[in-house]
Write a protein that holds these residues in place. Structure first.
Motif, PDB file in Angstrom:
ATOM      1  N   GLY A  37       3.374  -9.364  -0.347  1.00 48.06           N
ATOM      2  CA  GLY A  37       2.217 -10.722   0.263  1.00 48.06           C
ATOM      3  C   GLY A  37       2.221 -11.259  -1.336  1.00 48.06           C
ATOM      4  N   SER A  40       2.516  -9.520  -4.448  1.00 46.92           N
ATOM      5  CA  SER A  40       3.164  -8.670  -5.375  1.00 46.92           C
ATOM      6  C   SER A  40       4.514  -9.745  -6.136  1.00 46.92           C
ATOM      7  N   GLY A  75       0.012  -5.429   2.208  1.00 44.21           N
ATOM      8  CA  GLY A  75       0.308  -6.184   2.442  1.00 44.21           C
ATOM      9  C   GLY A  75      -0.134  -7.562   3.530  1.00 44.21           C
TER      10      GLY A  75
END
Length: 133
Positions: A37, A40, A75
């Motif tokens: 996501g 990240s 995520g």
């Protein structure tokens, strides 16, 4: 120079020369954020795996312990785990191909620790409300 428009974090560590200094007080860093996501290294599992593994090795080479988080993946949740129970509602096949590979890479890279997410994963636990933690 390659640019990663969806990941300022990846741009910082992969595209610009940087120095990761050590101090006597800092021996543990809770990074990289191993969720697929915007927080990240990428939105792509393969890129997260590659960049995360390299970052872990680089940190630990300098005697700074790394932590892969949030296992088994956080995520694709829309609920803040500090407020309510997020649910990662994917089949095992999806978990194995998208959410889990960055953690496998982290372990193969010798990550010092893994932070378990406070999320429910019905594909792995029959009781839908039981968290992974």
């Amino acid at each position: 120079m390659t640019s990663y428009p969806h990941s300022p974090l990846l741009n910082t560590f992969m595209c610009q020369p940087c120095f990761l200094g050590k101090t006597a007080e800092l021996t543990y860093v809770a990074a990289p954020v191993q969720v697929i996501g915007s927080r990240s290294f990428s939105r792509e599992s393969d890129t997260v795996s590659l960049a995360g593994g390299a970052f872990i090795q680089a940190m630990q080479h300098e005697s700074v312990g790394a932590c892969a988080k949030h296992f088994p993946g956080h995520g694709d949740t829309s609920v803040d785990s500090h407020v309510d129970m997020p649910v990662v509602d994917h089949p095992v096949e999806r978990l194995s191909s998208v959410e889990l590979p960055p953690f496998r890479e982290a372990v193969e890279a010798g990550v010092a620790s893994v932070l378990v997410a406070h999320v429910a994963v019905p594909a792995l636990e029959a009781e839908r409300t039981r968290p992974a933690s």
